[in-house]
Scaffold this active site. Structure first.
Site, short mmCIF file in Angstrom:
data_model
loop_
_atom_site.label_atom_id
_atom_site.label_comp_id
_atom_site.label_asym_id
_atom_site.label_seq_id
_atom_site.Cartn_x
_atom_site.Cartn_y
_atom_site.Cartn_z
N GLU A 145 3.35 8.96 -10.12
CA GLU A 145 4.67 9.18 -10.28
C GLU A 145 5.55 7.90 -10.86
O GLU A 145 5.11 6.96 -10.26
CB GLU A 145 5.40 9.53 -8.68
CG GLU A 145 6.85 9.76 -8.75
CD GLU A 145 7.36 10.02 -7.37
OE1 GLU A 145 8.39 9.63 -7.05
OE2 GLU A 145 6.60 10.37 -6.48
N GLU A 150 16.17 5.35 -9.18
CA GLU A 150 16.68 5.75 -7.77
C GLU A 150 17.71 4.90 -7.10
O GLU A 150 17.65 3.66 -7.55
CB GLU A 150 15.42 5.96 -6.82
CG GLU A 150 14.35 7.02 -7.37
CD GLU A 150 13.63 7.23 -6.17
OE1 GLU A 150 13.61 8.10 -5.30
OE2 GLU A 150 12.42 6.41 -6.01
#
Length: 267
Positions: A145, A150
């Site tokens: 990932e 974020e």
């Protein structure tokens, strides 16, 4: 984004903080969406609603709606992903969620190269926007990932970049990441960038890389980033990290606006 990031110091995770220049290529992108047409271009993007009934990872509270303008639309030359405090209980795949939002995934996986996503983020407590990449198949964390951006609303303007793999992930306290403060992340558009190469991954904002991880050649457990990944844009609500300080219902609706997505394939 599948697994939430606790403070790195508390987990003992390595910090890969850098401050290096990044520059997007000058040639025409291999893949791009300028969001200059009416509606979402479904030849480039698909809606991910796969876990609405079962519930999304990390104890997130949202239902991801498909083909619903209230949650995903193109408006004034930008993609808008909007999380709203509403219960769409009339939908067959509804899982009891009290919030509705949107999640888009690229129609085709994208590989080595340079990525730039220009976005303005939501800062309300409970909002959890992300620009990230995930292998189209396999089991997390072994499949890998890449979290390009974020941010959680309760810690607004702090931008996180993280890599996950079988050997390096939050469950082991070994995820590789860094963070940078962008004071106007929620009031202005900024360019979130990824330079993905066979020997390294660099992630940055507005032409400055703040995380770099090198491929040490030890194998797939450390470096599964050897094949194309799906590119994902979403706005989650709550969850183990996004909801760590609770959800302020008074701030909704919350939006992530995306001016453009551009990708230049590596050579």
């Amino acid at each position: 984004m599948i697994w939430w990031l606790i403070a790195q110091a508390s987990l003992g995770a390595a910090n890969y903080q850098v401050d290096v220049p990044m520059a997007a290529p000058t040639e025409t992108p291999s893949f791009a969406d300028e969001f200059d047409r009416r509606g979402v271009d479904t030849a480039k993007w698909r809606y991910d609603t796969s876990r609405n009934k079962a519930g999304w990872y990390n104890n997130e509270k949202q239902y991801y709606a498909a083909n619903r303008r209230e949650n995903v639309r193109v408006e004034r030359g930008a993609l808008v992903i909007e999380a709203r405090r509403e219960r769409l209980s009339d939908r067959a795949d509804h899982g009891g969620q009290d919030y509705a939002s949107g999640k888009l995934v690229s129609r085709r996986p994208l590989g080595y190269g340079f990525y730039e996503v220009r976005a303005k983020l939501p800062c309300g407590r409970g909002a959890w926007p992300a620009i990230w990449m995930l292998a189209p198949d396999g089991t997390w964390p072994d499949n890998g990932e890449i979290d390009i951006m974020e941010m959680v609303g309760w810690n607004a303007n702090v931008i996180h970049a993280t890599l996950h793999s079988g050997a390096y992930n939050h469950a082991k306290g070994t995820q590789r990441g860094a963070q940078v403060t962008v004071p106007s992340a929620c009031t202005a558009f900024h360019s979130y960038q990824l330079d993905w190469r066979p020997d390294s991954i660099t992630i940055g904002v507005d032409g400055r890389g703040h995380m770099r991880v090198a491929n040490d050649g030890s194998g797939a457990a450390a470096w599964p980033f050897t094949r194309p990944f799906d590119l994902i844009l979403n706005l989650a609500v709550g969850g183990d990290w996004g909801g760590q300080k609770g959800i302020d219902d008074a701030v909704f609706p919350q939006r992530m606006s995306v001016d453009y997505v551009r990708y230049w394939a590596g050579k």
